[in-house]
Scaffold this active site. Structure first.
Site: not given
Ligand code: GDP
Ligand code: IMO
Ligand code: MG
Length: 430
Positions: A28, A31, A55-56, A234
């Protein structure tokens, strides 16, 4: 013969390589935003591991897209998107996700060697977590661990088998029969044959146009000089070997995993971009040295909207961990860091940065195998305001600039990208 010739040509031309995006913390990090931003300049975007636990999130002009299995290049109409063999694929999840987009045929390809993540995997995952009680991992409950376990156990089924639904139905029923006692532990009944066949026929008809040998596809793209971006899921600290075991996911999330997960060799990898947040979060259980369980952690969660894209769970929050970052940069061969969500630190009186650990009474600057026992040592920075939406480094508040420079020094890695909002263009390229 043909493949060998292509390999030979490639080895004589080392200039075309695939660039890689890898999460440096516990996932999270942002990416999705960076892959989407960079994908505008790439011909192909590939996922190599993980499943719909990812979840991207991408925001473009105020519209939000949440992607789980479809690569984040999908919003660039010119990019080809590849789901590689290292992914565990839930047909139901990807079919639902694909509905958001038009004309994916010819733009999305799924490896016939990727393993299927079917509904019984999620049932096993959830049952195991229930049985573990307070020792639960805190998985996403999406069946990731059990699907990878079946792959390693050589009892899994592959995406290519969807093309013959009757045969796959028979194989799955045979698997249930042979493992009845295991399924009994988890109170999971054998699927009804007719219903299973209809379900698999549905997946087959919807996914058949997208299933192919993606190894050949990626090799061809490399040989043809196409620009390729590899999208990690991840993060490094969740890696099955190098993460905080057993509180990890079940795939190789580090850069090396991209090779096996797509069928490319280490020499095919070009630039490695490590994604970090300007603070840290973690979903699920396990050690997190720089976690702040007080008011500051709560505020980070609120300002950063730290709720899981996949499960909606509140993310645990804390300060940037430069020790873990340096370790992760070495593991992944990171060339440059993308520092995300700097704007979320706006408004704090003080901002902390973990620069060392206290371990067995000594101060150390490396990450030991067991993070449970370390205590963070912090450097304190004066807080700042108004970094949100800034697109040039020199226009960032001076204290924010000092924070970035220190991260760069301690991580021993250049910060090449800074993100100051969720929007694609609120990005500083250094
Ligand atoms: P990922 O799993 O690495 O793709 O990240 P996620 O999408 O799960 O979580 C990142 C969150 O931060 C998302 O809701 C993005 O929209 C948000 N985000 C990404 N870059 C920025 C930033 O520079 N500032 C803020 N405030 N939010 C951001
Ligand atoms: P992205 O790609 C954050 C965490 C789960 C749990 C552990 C194992 O959005 O960064 P699993 O369901 O994979 O067996 O769970 O890994 N986890 C993540 N945490 N971002 C993710 O993906 C994750 N995918 C799995 O919360 O701690
Ligand atoms: Mg994510």
């Amino acid at each position: 013969m043909c493949t060998r010739q292509r390999d030979f040509q490639y080895n004589n031309n080392m200039t075309n390589r695939a660039d890689l995006i890898v999460g440096i913390q516990w996932g999270d990090e942002g990416k999705g935003k960076i892959v989407d931003r960079l994908a505008q300049e790439y011909d192909m975007v590939c996922r190599s591991q993980g499943g719909h636990n990812a979840g991207h999130t991408i925001w473009v002009d105020g519209v939000k897209y949440a992607l789980h299995l479809v690569p984040s290049g999908v919003l660039n109409p010119k990019a080809i998107n590849v789901v590689g063999n290292g992914v565990v694929l839930s047909p139901e999840s990807i079919i639902n996700e694909m509905k958001q987009f038009e004309n994916l045929e010819g733009r999305l390809f799924i490896s016939d060697k990727a393993h299927l993540n079917l509904s019984y995997h999620a049932l096993i995952d959830q049952a195991k977590e229930r049985l573990k009680g307070d020792k639960a991992i805190g998985t996403t409950g999406k069946g990731i661990g059990p699907a990878y376990a079946d792959k390693i156990n050589r009892t899994g089924f592959r995406v290519g088998e969807l093309l013959d639904p009757a045969k796959l139905t028979a194989s799955i029923l045979e698997y249930f029969e042979q493992n009845r006692s295991l399924f009994d532990i988890y109170d999971i009944s054998t699927p009804n044959e007719a219903e299973l066949l209809v379900e698999l026929e549905g997946y087959s008809s919807k996914l058949a146009p997208f299933i192919t040998d993606t190894t050949q596809l990626v090799w061809r793209a490399i040989d043809d000089g196409k620009k390729i971006l590899l999208e990690g899921a991840q993060g490094t600290l969740l890696d099955i070997d190098h993460g905080t075991y057993p509180y990890v996911t079940s795939s190789a999330t580090v850069s090396a995993g991209a090779c096996t997960g797509l069928g490319i060799n280490p020499k095919d990898i070009g630039k490695v971009i490590g994604i970090v947040k300007a603070y840290c979060t973690r979903v699920g259980n396990g050690p997190f040295p720089s976690e702040d369980s007080g008011e500051d952690g709560k505020r980070l969660g609120e300002q950063g909207h730290e709720f899981g894209t996949t499960t909606g769970r509140a993310r645990r929050c804390g300060w940037f961990d430069a020790v873990a970052t340096r370790h992760a940069c070495r593991l992944n061969g990171v060339d440059e860091l993308a520092l995300m969500k700097l704007d979320v630190l706006d408004g704090f009186d003080e901002v902390k940065l973990c620069v060392a650990y206290e371990y067995n009474g000594k101060q150390i600057d490396y990450m030991p195998s067991n993070l449970d026992e370390v205590i963070p040592v912090y450097k304190i920075f004066k807080g700042w305001n108004n970094s949100v939406g800034i697109r040039e480094f020199d226009k960032l508040p001076a204290d924010a600039q000092a924070f970035v420079k220190t991260i760069q020094e301690i991580s021993n890695t250049k910060v090449g990208i800074i993100s100051t909002s969720p929007e694609r263009d609120d990005t500083i390229i250094l």
